[in-house]
Design a protein around this motif. Structure first.
Motif, PDB file in Angstrom:
ATOM      1  N   GLU A 166       0.839  -1.198   0.000  1.00  0.00           N
ATOM      2  CA  GLU A 166       0.000   0.000   0.000  1.00  0.00           C
ATOM      3  C   GLU A 166       0.876   1.251   0.000  1.00  0.00           C
ATOM      4  N   TYR A 167       0.457   2.229  -0.753  1.00  0.00           N
ATOM      5  CA  TYR A 167       1.177   3.497  -0.765  1.00  0.00           C
ATOM      6  C   TYR A 167       0.913   4.251   0.524  1.00  0.00           C
ATOM      7  N   ARG A 168       1.994   4.700   1.150  1.00  0.00           N
ATOM      8  CA  ARG A 168       1.910   5.536   2.349  1.00  0.00           C
ATOM      9  C   ARG A 168       2.663   6.833   2.054  1.00  0.00           C
ATOM     10  N   PRO A 169       1.925   7.931   1.927  1.00  0.00           N
ATOM     11  CA  PRO A 169       2.586   9.205   1.603  1.00  0.00           C
ATOM     12  C   PRO A 169       3.643   9.576   2.632  1.00  0.00           C
ATOM     13  N   ASN A 170       4.706  10.180   2.132  1.00  0.00           N
ATOM     14  CA  ASN A 170       5.778  10.671   2.990  1.00  0.00           C
ATOM     15  C   ASN A 170       5.859  12.185   2.789  1.00  0.00           C
ATOM     16  N   PRO A 171       5.086  12.956   3.562  1.00  0.00           N
ATOM     17  CA  PRO A 171       5.051  14.413   3.354  1.00  0.00           C
ATOM     18  C   PRO A 171       6.384  15.098   3.618  1.00  0.00           C
ATOM     19  N   ASP A 172       7.309  14.403   4.267  1.00  0.00           N
ATOM     20  CA  ASP A 172       8.628  14.996   4.534  1.00  0.00           C
ATOM     21  C   ASP A 172       9.583  14.863   3.346  1.00  0.00           C
ATOM     22  N   ASP A 173       9.181  14.135   2.319  1.00  0.00           N
ATOM     23  CA  ASP A 173      10.034  13.914   1.149  1.00  0.00           C
ATOM     24  C   ASP A 173       9.405  14.605  -0.063  1.00  0.00           C
ATOM     25  N   ALA A 174       9.860  15.818  -0.341  1.00  0.00           N
ATOM     26  CA  ALA A 174       9.285  16.617  -1.439  1.00  0.00           C
ATOM     27  C   ALA A 174       9.462  15.929  -2.786  1.00  0.00           C
ATOM     28  N   ARG A 175      10.626  15.300  -3.008  1.00  0.00           N
ATOM     29  CA  ARG A 175      10.867  14.634  -4.292  1.00  0.00           C
ATOM     30  C   ARG A 175       9.902  13.470  -4.489  1.00  0.00           C
ATOM     31  N   GLU A 176       9.721  12.666  -3.460  1.00  0.00           N
ATOM     32  CA  GLU A 176       8.788  11.542  -3.577  1.00  0.00           C
ATOM     33  C   GLU A 176       7.369  12.048  -3.817  1.00  0.00           C
ATOM     34  N   SER A 177       6.952  13.042  -3.063  1.00  0.00           N
ATOM     35  CA  SER A 177       5.594  13.587  -3.227  1.00  0.00           C
ATOM     36  C   SER A 177       5.378  14.117  -4.639  1.00  0.00           C
ATOM     37  N   LEU A 178       6.361  14.813  -5.165  1.00  0.00           N
ATOM     38  CA  LEU A 178       6.260  15.365  -6.513  1.00  0.00           C
ATOM     39  C   LEU A 178       6.247  14.249  -7.559  1.00  0.00           C
ATOM     40  N   ALA A 179       7.110  13.261  -7.394  1.00  0.00           N
ATOM     41  CA  ALA A 179       7.164  12.131  -8.338  1.00  0.00           C
ATOM     42  C   ALA A 179       5.844  11.368  -8.338  1.00  0.00           C
ATOM     43  N   VAL A 180       5.285  11.126  -7.166  1.00  0.00           N
ATOM     44  CA  VAL A 180       4.004  10.421  -7.068  1.00  0.00           C
ATOM     45  C   VAL A 180       2.892  11.233  -7.733  1.00  0.00           C
ATOM     46  N   ALA A 181       2.838  12.511  -7.457  1.00  0.00           N
ATOM     47  CA  ALA A 181       1.801  13.362  -8.061  1.00  0.00           C
ATOM     48  C   ALA A 181       1.918  13.355  -9.583  1.00  0.00           C
ATOM     49  N   PHE A 182       3.144  13.435 -10.078  1.00  0.00           N
ATOM     50  CA  PHE A 182       3.346  13.442 -11.529  1.00  0.00           C
ATOM     51  C   PHE A 182       2.969  12.086 -12.135  1.00  0.00           C
ATOM     52  N   ALA A 183       3.349  11.007 -11.469  1.00  0.00           N
ATOM     53  CA  ALA A 183       2.996   9.669 -11.964  1.00  0.00           C
ATOM     54  C   ALA A 183       1.481   9.482 -12.014  1.00  0.00           C
ATOM     55  N   ARG A 184       0.789  10.029 -11.041  1.00  0.00           N
ATOM     56  CA  ARG A 184      -0.676   9.943 -11.053  1.00  0.00           C
ATOM     57  C   ARG A 184      -1.274  10.744 -12.201  1.00  0.00           C
ATOM     58  N   LEU A 185      -0.637  11.863 -12.556  1.00  0.00           N
ATOM     59  CA  LEU A 185      -1.085  12.615 -13.732  1.00  0.00           C
ATOM     60  C   LEU A 185      -0.925  11.767 -14.989  1.00  0.00           C
ATOM     61  N   ILE A 186       0.191  11.078 -15.093  1.00  0.00           N
ATOM     62  CA  ILE A 186       0.413  10.200 -16.248  1.00  0.00           C
ATOM     63  C   ILE A 186      -0.658   9.117 -16.289  1.00  0.00           C
ATOM     64  N   ALA A 187      -0.918   8.492 -15.135  1.00  0.00           N
ATOM     65  CA  ALA A 187      -1.914   7.411 -15.078  1.00  0.00           C
ATOM     66  C   ALA A 187      -3.307   7.928 -15.433  1.00  0.00           C
ATOM     67  N   ASP A 188      -3.598   9.147 -15.026  1.00  0.00           N
ATOM     68  CA  ASP A 188      -4.920   9.719 -15.270  1.00  0.00           C
ATOM     69  C   ASP A 188      -5.113  10.096 -16.737  1.00  0.00           C
ATOM     70  N   ASP A 189      -4.225  10.913 -17.276  1.00  0.00           N
ATOM     71  CA  ASP A 189      -4.323  11.331 -18.677  1.00  0.00           C
ATOM     72  C   ASP A 189      -3.044  12.065 -19.073  1.00  0.00           C
ATOM     73  N   PRO A 190      -2.101  11.379 -19.679  1.00  0.00           N
ATOM     74  CA  PRO A 190      -0.820  12.013 -20.009  1.00  0.00           C
ATOM     75  C   PRO A 190      -0.943  13.165 -20.999  1.00  0.00           C
ATOM     76  N   THR A 191      -2.017  13.207 -21.753  1.00  0.00           N
ATOM     77  CA  THR A 191      -2.165  14.297 -22.721  1.00  0.00           C
ATOM     78  C   THR A 191      -2.501  15.622 -22.049  1.00  0.00           C
ATOM     79  N   GLN A 192      -2.866  15.575 -20.784  1.00  0.00           N
ATOM     80  CA  GLN A 192      -3.233  16.797 -20.067  1.00  0.00           C
ATOM     81  C   GLN A 192      -2.077  17.385 -19.268  1.00  0.00           C
ATOM     82  N   ILE A 193      -0.900  16.784 -19.346  1.00  0.00           N
ATOM     83  CA  ILE A 193       0.259  17.297 -18.624  1.00  0.00           C
ATOM     84  C   ILE A 193       0.803  18.514 -19.375  1.00  0.00           C
TER      85      ILE A 193
END
Length: 157
Positions: free
Chosen positions: A72-99
């Protein structure tokens, strides 16, 4: 039960995972995917832990029951790089044409261009591709032994 009867494979619990056994119906594809997975997951400039967080976060977005069962994914709010990478990956999963270009500019605040290429390659070629395969083939959850073996591999890197 998966839509395709899994092949019989020999090896450890990771090598004989449900995903591997279904891909094992075409051994050359299993071998090639395994090499790509290892190259993108365990090598490069980004940590395997960051990539595993991304994989876990996108598994639910894509709908792969098997992939979700591996951790299970457990957010790590203390890790800005991980948070940003996860958010971006979710954008790709949702609709990469909207990035947007602006979203890439935000990535550049924390990641080099080489790291961005590595992240997008991992997300597109391994994480989401594997999750789409698992969802399409209706792979059920990993059994406890398989999930523990997977965690031993990704946790040991």
């Amino acid at each position: 039960m998966s839509r395709i009867t899994p092949a019989a494979l020999e090896g450890n619990a990771v090598q004989t995972s449900l995903l591997a056994r279904v891909l094992g119906r075409r051994p050359e594809i299993l071998t090639a995917f395994g090499r790509l997975d290892a190259a993108t997951r365990f090598h490069g400039e980004l940590s395997p832990a960051l990539k595993e967080a991304v994989r876990r976060a996108t598994a639910g977005e894509v709908g792969c029951e098997y992939c979700q069962s591996l951790g299970e994914y457990r957010p790590n709010p203390d890790d800005a790089r991980e948070s940003l990478a996860v958010a971006f990956a979710r954008l790709i999963a949702d609709d990469p044409t909207q990035i947007s270009d602006a979203q890439f500019d935000v990535l550049r605040e924390e990641f080099s261009e080489e790291e961005i290429v590595e992240l997008v390659a991992f997300v597109c070629f391994v994480a989401i591709a594997g999750q789409l395969f698992g969802a399409t083939m209706a792979l059920g959850p990993a059994d406890p032994e398989e999930a523990a073996a997977y965690q031993a591999v990704v946790g040991s890197r």
